[in-house]
Scaffold this active site. Structure first.
Site, PDB file in Angstrom:
ATOM      1  N   HIS A  10     -33.292  -6.377  22.171  1.00  0.00           N
ATOM      2  CA  HIS A  10     -31.990  -5.740  22.381  1.00  0.00           C
ATOM      3  C   HIS A  10     -31.219  -5.576  21.075  1.00  0.00           C
ATOM      4  O   HIS A  10     -31.534  -6.201  20.056  1.00  0.00           O
ATOM      5  CB  HIS A  10     -31.156  -6.573  23.364  1.00  0.00           C
ATOM      6  CG  HIS A  10     -30.886  -7.966  22.876  1.00  0.00           C
ATOM      7  ND1 HIS A  10     -29.913  -8.264  21.945  1.00  0.00           N
ATOM      8  CD2 HIS A  10     -31.471  -9.152  23.184  1.00  0.00           C
ATOM      9  CE1 HIS A  10     -29.899  -9.551  21.703  1.00  0.00           C
ATOM     10  NE2 HIS A  10     -30.848 -10.121  22.434  1.00  0.00           N
ATOM     11  N   GLU A  83     -34.126 -13.723  28.765  1.00  0.00           N
ATOM     12  CA  GLU A  83     -34.313 -14.682  27.681  1.00  0.00           C
ATOM     13  C   GLU A  83     -34.586 -16.089  28.223  1.00  0.00           C
ATOM     14  O   GLU A  83     -34.305 -16.391  29.387  1.00  0.00           O
ATOM     15  CB  GLU A  83     -33.056 -14.703  26.785  1.00  0.00           C
ATOM     16  CG  GLU A  83     -33.097 -15.645  25.591  1.00  0.00           C
ATOM     17  CD  GLU A  83     -34.218 -15.359  24.607  1.00  0.00           C
ATOM     18  OE1 GLU A  83     -35.399 -15.433  25.033  1.00  0.00           O
ATOM     19  OE2 GLU A  83     -33.922 -15.092  23.424  1.00  0.00           O
TER      20      GLU A  83
END
Length: 206
Positions: A10, A83
């Site tokens: 990201h 994550e």
């Protein structure tokens, strides 16, 4: 028939800027992060992306959506691509963690696959969940070009897993914001690393 995986981290988030451990906390992209995602989208425009999957956390999903606009595709949001949960470390800076949890932090830096952080996932658990989901995605999209947008720790664990490299090599990989990684999955299932931590697209904004 080769399946190509494009795996991207990201864009810069608010906590990246503050050097805080994010884990599963849902932080936003910064203006820089949005611009990074736009530049990655332009970089990928010359590729034939057939489908896009992302973590369900905002910083990854928004990055994926910015890219998806270039292709007119929908982003499939998958919780298993999120994550690693860093437990009690989340929201703390590296300096704070080193002060409060020095022994385990030093172990994480040297042998992260052996570190057990309070209320967190282990690196092996992260690798297992993201590998299972990624292989499911590959199975559903044989012969296609697949983009996965995820996070630094998860992507490193994923790359090592796909390539059959031990998790002890985790500290030897660096992944920058919106870095692009490419892995080809051959018809016989063998994986070939084509590109690692490529951020050339960010140079066009210098």
């Amino acid at each position: 028939m080769t399946t190509r995986l494009y795996i991207a981290r990201h864009g810069q988030s608010e906590w990246n800027l503050e050097n805080k451990i994010q884990g599963i906390q849902d932080t936003n992209l910064t203006e820089t992060g949005i611009r990074q995602a736009q530049l990655l989208a332009k970089r990928l425009k010359s590729e034939k992306i057939d489908c896009i999957y992302s973590s369900d956390l905002k910083r990854a999903h928004e990055t994926a959506q910015i890219i998806a606009q270039e292709f007119g595709l929908e982003v499939k949001k998958i919780p298993e691509l999120r994550e690693m949960s860093f437990g009690v470390w989340e929201g703390l800076t590296a300096e704070e963690i080193n002060k409060l949890y020095k022994e385990i932090y030093q172990l994480w830096r040297i042998n992260p696959d052996k570190a057990v952080i309070e209320k967190a996932e282990t690196l092996k658990e992260v690798q297992k969940r993201i590998l299972i989901e990624t292989y499911n995605i590959i199975e559903e999209n044989r012969g296609k070009n697949i983009l996965i947008v995820s996070h630094g720790t998860s992507i490193k664990a994923l790359i090592l897993g796909i390539l059959g490299i031990d998790l002890s090599f985790y500290p030897k990989i660096r992944l920058d914001n919106t870095s692009l990684n490419i892995i080809d999955i051959k018809e016989d299932g063998k994986a070939v690393l084509v590109l690692l931590n490529d951020t050339c697209h960010l140079r066009s904004d210098v």
